[in-house]
Design an enzyme around this catalytic site. Structure first.
Site, short mmCIF file in Angstrom:
data_model
loop_
_atom_site.label_atom_id
_atom_site.label_comp_id
_atom_site.label_asym_id
_atom_site.label_seq_id
_atom_site.Cartn_x
_atom_site.Cartn_y
_atom_site.Cartn_z
N HIS A 155 0.84 -1.20 0.00
CA HIS A 155 0.00 0.00 0.00
C HIS A 155 0.87 1.25 0.00
O HIS A 155 2.08 1.19 -0.06
CB HIS A 155 -0.95 -0.03 1.20
CG HIS A 155 -2.38 0.17 0.86
ND1 HIS A 155 -2.94 1.42 0.70
CD2 HIS A 155 -3.38 -0.70 0.63
CE1 HIS A 155 -4.23 1.30 0.40
NE2 HIS A 155 -4.52 0.01 0.34
N ASP A 156 0.20 2.37 0.12
CA ASP A 156 0.67 3.74 0.06
C ASP A 156 2.17 3.96 -0.16
O ASP A 156 2.98 3.76 0.75
CB ASP A 156 0.26 4.47 1.34
CG ASP A 156 -1.23 4.52 1.53
OD1 ASP A 156 -1.76 5.61 1.72
OD2 ASP A 156 -1.88 3.45 1.50
#
EC number: 5.1.3.37
Length: 525
Positions: A308-309
């Protein structure tokens, strides 16, 4: 070393329901979902032109793959610095590495109830420690050896900055007690080799059973500045729906804490291991250069693999991902860039096999076998500038490859066959009525792609379908008609262009460029 694994052949039923085109064709049959989507106004066929494209400009060498030969168990062992002098101490939970899990009276109260008093954790500090040392130095209500080589942690274990914890071959199994609220936090270096890590119910004398997303399960989290190495052993029954407690996580500290601590990004290798029955089989956040190689991710709850991110330069290679119960097998989401998803096998997942999501760009998805997933084979949501090369997408319940609101998607040498809807599907969708944060996750209702080589055979509604593209380029794609009785025909915006397209693609062996003759922004006014 540029090794391109030749994917094992998959037995397919012969599909003889249409005309084999020697090069390429384009179908506009809209799948049923399109009618339900809110989208900007689309263009008519009269607003598109069909011209010959430059074949030379479409030539692309096979992608260079990362050298995976150094990611071995022996290389992990060589990284361990067995310098004596590590210390073991029990202390109150109020420490930086635990703040995410003890903040607020409600969360702290949970640990008080589970431990039966003011909560403590075990801290590894100042050097190298083997797991067996904990049993020799701590009381049984905190850590114990229950049978030879089998250990149970009854409070959280924290590896402090500058320390190394090695859970190695002298340990048959490390059990993290569910009832006592045990979990494992790495704030230094952690090595798990030749052993098993499992969330454990002492009440049932068995691995913890999933009871829902909010019910506590033990977990492993590694924070900013850390290194985590897991090699050659199973990990099971971890994680629940609490931030950073998803199962096996490698994550930077929260933005507020990162401003104060200024830790570098975490990293690690997870190789040749089995991850099973975990809330997220793998999760990372703002991590760099993480390697997931040669693992099995099976029967995990939400995702198999979920970087993620703003994670960068990830290698997701040679993994077997299947049986994910709620969502996707492999997903990278929110600016996960410059990464490799290569030579994986992902199948029988609840939704898609592989997903690029929320502006994840400049990634290579290559040489994967993606089959029998309950949604698409490969899905791209709002993720432009990616290369999809040499994948085999077989018998997925929706599309072989689907892209939404994504431009400059290059699709080369893929086999997309007997998927229940289309072989390749591109579309736009207006997301403005959704609850997403558009500052964090912007989108643009545009789609464009280049399709070169490969084969689209026996897909349920059409070989290829597209919705209001900025541009399409097609060259040297073999196609069999879909399984519908009407055979292979052009519909939608290209229906009036069928003769022109076939003349260029089949008769003249040219590449075809299909693009609007009007400005799309003006067309939407």
């Amino acid at each position: 070393m540029n090794v391109q694994r030749k994917l094992a052949s998959t037995q397919l039923k012969p599909v003889l329901l249409g005309v084999l085109l020697a090069t390429s064709a384009w179908s506009q049959a809209a799948p049923p979902e399109q009618a339900r989507q809110s989208a900007p106004p689309t263009l008519s066929s009269k607003q598109y032109s069909v011209t010959s494209a430059s074949i030379e400009a479409l030539k692309l060498d096979p992608p260079k793959l990362p050298d995976l030969s150094g990611y071995t168990h022996a290389a992990v062992e060589a990284k361990i610095r067995r310098k004596p002098g590590g210390r073991i101490a029990a202390a109150m939970l109020q420490q930086t590495a635990l703040k995410d899990f003890t903040g607020g009276s409600g969360r702290l109260r949970e640990w008080i109830v589970r431990q039966g008093g003011m909560p403590h954790a075990i801290f590894i500090e100042g050097g190298y420690v083997e797991l067996g040392q904990l049993a020799r130095q701590l009381p049984a209500n905190q850590f114990a050896e229950t049978t030879p080589g089998v250990y149970v942690a009854r409070v959280p274990i924290v590896v402090a900055p500058g320390a190394t914890l090695h859970i190695g071959k002298n340990v048959k199994e490390l059990r993290l007690s569910e009832e006592r609220g045990a979990f494992l936090v790495n704030d230094g270096k952690l090595f798990i080799t030749d052993t098993k890590l499992v969330g454990w119910s002492e009440k049932n004398n068995a691995p913890s059973a999933y009871r829902g997303p909010e019910s506590f399960w033990a977990f492993l989290v590694s924070w900013g500045g850390t290194e985590t190495y897991i090699s050659r052993r199973p990990v099971a029954s971890l994680g629940y729906n609490t931030s950073k407690a998803y199962g096996v996580s490698i994550t930077q500290y929260t933005p507020e804490m990162h401003k104060r601590l200024k830790r570098p990004r975490p990293t690690g290798w997870l190789i040749d291991s089995v991850f099973e029955d975990i809330y997220y089989g793998f999760y990372c956040y703002e991590a760099d250069d993480v390697v997931l190689k040669g693992n099995t991710y099976r029967d995990n709850i939400i995702y198999g693999i979920d970087p993620h991110d703003r994670s960068e330069r990830l290698v997701i290679a040679e993994n077997h991902v299947y049986g994910t119960k709620k969502k996707h097998g492999i997903i990278v989401s929110r600016e996960v860039n410059n990464s490799w998803i290569i030579n994986n096998r992902t199948h029988d997942n609840k939704l898609s096999g592989i997903v690029l999501d929320r502006n994840s760009e400049h990634n290579l998805v290559a040489y994967n076998e993606v089959y029998q997933n309950h949604s698409d084979g490969i899905t791209l949501y709002e993720s432009s500038n990616n290369l999809i090369w040499g994948n085999r997408l077989i018998n997925n319940a929706r599309h072989g490859i689907r892209m939404r609101n994504s431009v400059n998607i290059r699709i080369y040498e893929n086999l997309s066959v007997v998927n229940q809807l289309t072989g390749i599907y591109g579309h736009i969708k207006d997301l403005s009525s959704t609850d997403r944060d558009f500052k964090l996750d912007p989108f643009d209702t545009k789609v464009s792609m280049i399709v070169v080589g490969g084969q689209l055979t026996g897909n349920g509604s059409s070989p290829i379908s597209v919705d209001s593209p900025l541009s399409l380029e097609l060259y040297r794609v073999e196609m069999l008609a879909p399984t519908k009785s009407s055979g292979l025909t052009f519909t939608g915006i290209l229906e009036d262009k069928q003769e022109e397209i076939l003349d260029l693609l089949v008769r003249r062996q040219k590449a075809v460029l299909i693009d609007p003759v009007v400005d799309l922004a003006q067309a939407e006014l």
